[in-house]
Write an enzyme that holds these catalytic residues in place. Structure first.
Site, PDB file in Angstrom:
ATOM      1  CE1 TYR A 102      -4.149  -1.427  -0.344  1.00  0.00           C
ATOM      2  CE2 TYR A 102      -3.038  -3.198   0.813  1.00  0.00           C
ATOM      3  CZ  TYR A 102      -4.085  -2.748   0.052  1.00  0.00           C
ATOM      4  OH  TYR A 102      -5.063  -3.608  -0.342  1.00  0.00           O
ATOM      5  CB  ALA A 131      -8.130  -8.161  -8.260  1.00  0.00           C
ATOM      6  CG  ASP A 132      -4.809  -5.460  -3.703  1.00  0.00           C
ATOM      7  OD1 ASP A 132      -5.016  -4.623  -4.585  1.00  0.00           O
ATOM      8  OD2 ASP A 132      -4.806  -5.205  -2.489  1.00  0.00           O
ATOM      9  N   GLY A 133      -5.051  -9.353  -5.909  1.00  0.00           N
ATOM     10  CA  GLY A 133      -4.675 -10.713  -6.257  1.00  0.00           C
ATOM     11  C   GLY A 133      -5.916 -11.505  -6.593  1.00  0.00           C
ATOM     12  CB  ILE A 150      -7.056 -10.631  -2.175  1.00  0.00           C
ATOM     13  CG1 ILE A 150      -7.319 -12.035  -1.660  1.00  0.00           C
ATOM     14  CG2 ILE A 150      -6.527  -9.745  -1.083  1.00  0.00           C
ATOM     15  CD1 ILE A 150      -6.096 -12.796  -1.341  1.00  0.00           C
TER      16      ILE A 150
END
Lengths: 670, 394
Positions: free
Chosen positions: B47, B289-291, B299
């Site tokens: 972040y 999406a982060d993942g 996620i």
């Protein structure tokens, strides 16, 4: 194996032909629609005389190619009668045809592949080559016909969509038999077709039936007089006597047809493979491999053949009549006395069979390992009889063992997969290899399978699963799945802090043994029965379950009660993790636990241990309107499963077909 | 254990024995796991990077935003080490993946995973190994180092894994000559980096078809891919309007709304808690999406889950735009089953003493609440993700 592909395309026609074979009943609309295409597609190659068409119902809305050729490839006499019936049907079902047929084709073709492995369970049996056939035969068409009769009476067309869907499923399942390279299976299927039509007819009237059979026979014989002798000889092992014994009029002609083809290929396995495709078309017409135990005639026949004396089960539950009824307990002493008379059976196989029968060995992995170890011993003691080819004779031997084991207890899916593996190995043996080498290589194959697919796979699963256990978790398990037990012990050893809730159920109460072992390890446990599941669930954080099999729609086929636990867990938003080795995956799709299941001893649920006063069900078998149902498995829909932990990692249930697709081959060949 | 009423005394006893269990958020997982910890503790490096990128691109705007003041400070603080890293790189001191990674990471349009891929490609180039095995070991070491540099970033570790997979799966044995093999590896690595950089454009092309004239799109969080999709749609003269959530705590929604407004797209800003209120006007939900995990779930920034839940209950489609290098072999079972990525929250007022603050910065959205994923592999249903992952990794 290679030839499987080509065959696949063919498979569709086969299904269609099934419909054709059982014309009288004019069952599911689907058949009708399918028949035409089949006819068009298959008739030319088959080279059959193509007697005047039994016109398949004109009414139906056929796939485009069909319409021009109402002439069916199969020589079925009596067109008039047929037609009338079919017309009726057609009239009833046109819309259904539309609806029904497309789905059918796709699944069926897809299933084909599956079939082969699946076939292991049902069609495996061919102990003397023919036994398999006989068993298989009754399955599909017969039952459907019966149903029809019951439901619709004169109106053949009465069959409705639901039924058709049901039949489809069964077809898909059973069909696998066809795929088997084994000739037996082939023959069996053929028989099936015949049987099916037969049964249908029986339902109508004897005279009619007789006439029809006669006519069919005549037509077929005329068409194909050549093959009969050859065919018989071609049948492997004991197939010959079996066929003759069955001696159904219809059947023999049908067999004859195949005779020549079969015979040639038999010369060398490769050749056989090559020749296969055309035959396959034919075979495919044949119905399902799976024995439907509500087909009286089939059952009769099977009984005559059976090694194990089979009692008539009383008070069968209507919905489950098609399953083999539980008779084990009663035959145990009988079998024991026969121990020294059973010449063909290897003692180790016999022992394992008895252990299945008595329930001493249960659980998918344990049964599979026991079976393989017994086979290993049998292979060690095996020597090729003079004048026989090892590959063929050994396969027949194994098949006979398997059919014996099936008589002791129906095969599990995992065992079917394992047997399929073994048979593949045998089939792939080079002809030139000396016998001693063959034996040692097969034994090492078996060891490797057990080691890689079960022992190591379990270890991998445990390593994966343990990452999902956090400190403070409350884990719930149901019954006594061996992988989960290993997991819990391992997690405890690596120092995770957790508590276990063991949910158990009557009548087996397997959880108690698990409880005993876990408590001995110092794991804090709670033991309860499944009745209390909704109470206990709210404090649970993870549910770990085992599985007898995971099917390709993600359905988990497991010990009865599993579905209940999974659903309650889902309702409480508790993740459900299924631990299952990948060799138990199966391409089959199953939507309910009815069409394939295993019946247990009804007596055990009628008695309450330790409560002599609760004897209301003591003579339950005498009450005609009372039926007890003790199911062994149930199917958990994939919606209730959060994750499947397998040797390939942690997967969502939707990925099961991916594993099956990508690794089937590998699993088979290792 | 959390959130379940414990009817068992046993349960309680257990908790007493392990007091840490009852306050999971108090222990920082980073401190235990991190061999080479990054400067700021308690803040997910992932972040930080994001914040940094935002600051670089729109520092002018952020400067005006009241709430972004301390973020600005943060960034300035971060600027230092990076600058020095760049210097050290140019001075060709002993090569370090982390430095290389940070160098790439600073490029505003480069996703973290791509930065990692570039860094790893640089590792191959500068590697002095003389055998394939050595090279692989070195590469492995570098990727492990990268991963441990920020354990919370899913796309970073996924990118590293993918690169390793992609690069080493080449049949290097075919080349007898090590140099030829190495060149080939470098080539592959760069090609992979290129593909990854192009991914966003591919996704935009695929995704913009789903934007139809007159639709209202709810966007949660700031995602460069989503922005790309919307940009392309706008440049194709589609008429649509955007609802932007505010995206507390880092106010990513404000930034997105600014960019969109610059494109001439009508934008409305919502506070995060107004999602349900606005949902019946919305035609579709777009998130990044982060993942993307094995189950097909994603996620993403905190609040995605609730947005997806609301959309699902109102039968609105939820579309996820994510590059395929974000696919990770993870399988969270629930929200707590993740490496927590912490992010301090500024409430504007002092927090009363004795009050705990949930500082987790992301949540897990299960696949059943997602409609489609736009990826550079195509438009996928969530269940295909696992399929792709199996094919990639097994």
């Amino acid at each position: 194996m290679d030839n499987r592909r080509p065959s696949r395309t063919v498979s569709d026609p086969k299904v269609r032909q099934v419909g054709f074979v059982t014309p009288g009943a004019a069952p599911p609309a689907r058949y009708l629609s399918e028949v035409p295409t089949t006819a068009a597609a298959s008739s030319p190659p088959s080279g059959e005389p193509a007697p005047p068409a039994i016109s398949i119902s004109p009414v139906m809305i056929p796939p485009p190619r069909h319409s021009p050729s109402p002439s069916a490839p199969l020589a079925v006499p009596n067109p008039a009668r047929r037609e009338s019936l079919q017309i009726q049907v057609g009239g009833y079902n046109p819309p259904e045809v539309l609806l029904g047929s497309p789905p059918l084709t796709s699944p069926s073709s897809r299933m084909d592949d599956t079939v082969s492995q699946f076939s292991e369970d049902p069609s495996m049996s061919p102990c003397d080559g023919r036994s398999g056939a006989a068993k298989v035969a009754p399955s599909f068409p017969g039952s459907s016909g019966e149903m029809m009769v019951m439901k619709a009476g004169t109106v053949g067309g009465g069959s409705n969509t639901p039924k058709s869907s049901w039949t489809t499923a069964s077809v898909a399942k059973t069909r696998p038999g066809i795929q088997e390279k084994e000739r037996e299976a082939f023959v069996g299927t053929q028989n099936d077709g015949a049987g099916a039509s037969k049964t249908l007819k029986e339902k109508t009237t004897k005279a009619e039936r007789r006439a029809l059979q006669e006519a069919q026979r005549a037509a077929k014989a005329a068409a194909k007089e050549s093959g009969a002798g050859v065919k018989l000889s071609a049948a492997p092992g004991g197939a010959v006597p079996a066929n003759t014994k069955q001696g159904k009029v219809v059947k023999s002609p049908a067999q004859k047809k195949d005779g020549p083809q079969v015979a040639n290929p038999s010369v060398s396995s490769e050749k056989k493979v090559v020749d296969r495709p055309p035959e396959k078309d034919r075979k495919k017409d044949i119905p399902p491999p799976r024995m439907q135990f509500d087909d009286i005639h089939r059952v009769e026949k099977a009984k005559r053949r059976a090694l194990v004396y089979q009692f008539e089960a009383k008070n069968r539950v209507e919905l489950f009549r098609h399953l083999p009824q539980y008779i084990h307990g009663t035959q145990f002493p009988d079998l024991e006395t026969k121990f020294f008379q059973l010449d063909p059976m290897h003692p180790s196989v016999y022992k394992v069979g008895l252990q299945y029968l008595s329930g001493n060995i249960s659980g998918g992995n344990a049964r599979c390992i026991a079976m393989f170890l017994a086979f290993r011993e049998a292979i060690r003691d095996y020597s090729t009889p003079p004048e026989k080819a090892l590959v063929r004779d050994l396969t027949a031997k194994i098949s006979s063992y398997v059919s014996f084991l099936i008589e002791c207890r129906p095969l599990s899916i995992s065992m079917g997969n394992a047997i399929r593996f073994l048979k593949n190995r045998i089939a792939k043996l080079p002809d030139t290899m000396p016998e001693s080498e063959v034996k040692s290589s097969l034994q090492s194959d078996i060891d490797r399978f057990i080691n890689e697919k079960i022992v190591i796979a379990d270890k991998v699963i445990i390593r994966h699963a343990v990452t999902k256990i956090r400190d403070g978790d409350v884990l719930l398990t149901y019954g006594s799945p061996c992988v989960v037990e290993m997991l819990l012990v391992y997690a405890h050893e690596v120092g995770k802090q957790f508590r276990v809730v063991i949910v158990d159920s009557r009548p087996k109460l397997e959880g108690q043994a698990l409880l005993h072992r876990l408590v001995a390890k110092g794991i804090s446990c709670t033991y309860t029965h499944v009745n209390a599941i909704s109470y206990i669930m709210h404090e649970v954080t993870r549910v770990f379950l085992g599985a007898a099999s995971v099917l390709s729609n993600g359905t988990v086929y497991s010990r009865v009660g599993t579905a209940c636990v999974a659903m309650v867990a889902n309702a409480f938003q508790v993740p459900v993790l299924i631990c299952c080795e990948a060799y138990k995956f199966h391409e089959r799709v199953q939507l309910d636990s009815i069409c394939s299941n295993e019946l247990g001893d009804p007596d055990v649920i009628s008695k309450v241990p330790g409560r002599k006063d609760l004897n209301h069900l003591d003579n339950w078998a005498d009450t005609e309107n009372l039926q007890l149902l003790n199911l062994t498995y149930d199917a958990t829909p994939s919606d209730f499963v959060s994750m499947i932990i397998t040797d390939y990692g942690m997967l969502p249930p939707s990925s099961v077909p991916v594993i099956v697709r990508e690794y089937r081959r590998e699993n088979l060949w290792i | 254990m959390w959130g379940r009423s414990a009817s068992f005394l046993l349960d309680k006893r257990l908790r007493d024995q392990h007091p840490s269990l009852s306050s999971p958020s108090s222990s920082s997982p980073d401190s235990t796991m991190d061999p080479n910890p990054n400067p700021n503790h308690g803040v997910s490096a992932y972040y930080q990077t994001r914040a940094e990128h935002h600051a670089i691109v729109s520092s002018d705007w952020l400067a005006q935003a009241q709430a972004a003041v301390d973020r600005e400070g943060d960034t300035a603080l971060m600027e230092g080490p990076h600058a020095s890293a760049a210097v050290s790189l140019s001075a060709s001191k002993p090569f370090s993946v982390i430095d290389e990674f940070n160098y790439w990471r600073k490029k505003p349009d480069l996703a973290e995973a791509v930065a990692a891929i570039m860094a790893l490609a640089a590792v191959i180039r500068s590697c002095e190994a003389t055998t394939m095995m050595e090279l692989e070991i070195e590469l492995k070491k570098a990727s492990d180092m990268l991963k441990s540099w920020d354990t919370t970033s899913i796309s970073l570790s996924a990118g590293c894994d993918l690169f390793m997979r992609y690069v080493t799966r080449t049949s290097a044995v075919e080349y007898e000559d090590f140099h030829a093999a190495k060149l080939r590896l470098i080539e592959r690595g760069e090609k992979f980096g290129e593909i990854s950089m192009k991914a966003r454009r591919t996704i935009a092309m695929l995704g913009q078809d789903f934007v139809f004239d007159g639709c209202t799109i709810l966007v949660h969080g700031f995602s460069r891919v989503v922005l790309e999709v919307l940009k392309l749609a706008a440049s194709n003269r589609k008429l649509f309007r955007i609802f932007c959530t505010e995206g507390r705590p880092d106010k990513t929604g404000l930034r997105l709304s600014k960019e969109l407004a610059a494109l001439g797209v009508p934008v409305k800003l919502l506070i995060d808690s107004a999602v349900a209120y606005a949902m019946d006007e919305v035609d579709m939900v777009f998130v990044g999406a982060d993942g993307v995990v094995e189950s097909g779930g994603i996620i993403n920034m905190m609040g995605t889950y609730q947005t997806a839940l609301v959309a699902h209950s109102m039968n609105k489609p939820v579309y996820v735009a994510a590059e395929s290098y974000k696919f990770a072999r993870l399988y969270p079972l629930d929200q707590k089953d993740l490496e927590p990525a912490l992010h301090p929250i500024d409430f504007g007022v002092p927090i009363p003493s004795g009050v705990e603050v949930e500082t987790s910065a992301r949540d897990y959205t299960p696949p059943q609440y997602l409609t489609l994923l736009f990826t550079d592999l195509g438009v996928l249903t969530p269940s295909v993700v696992s399929d792709e992952l199996i094919q990639l990794y097994l």
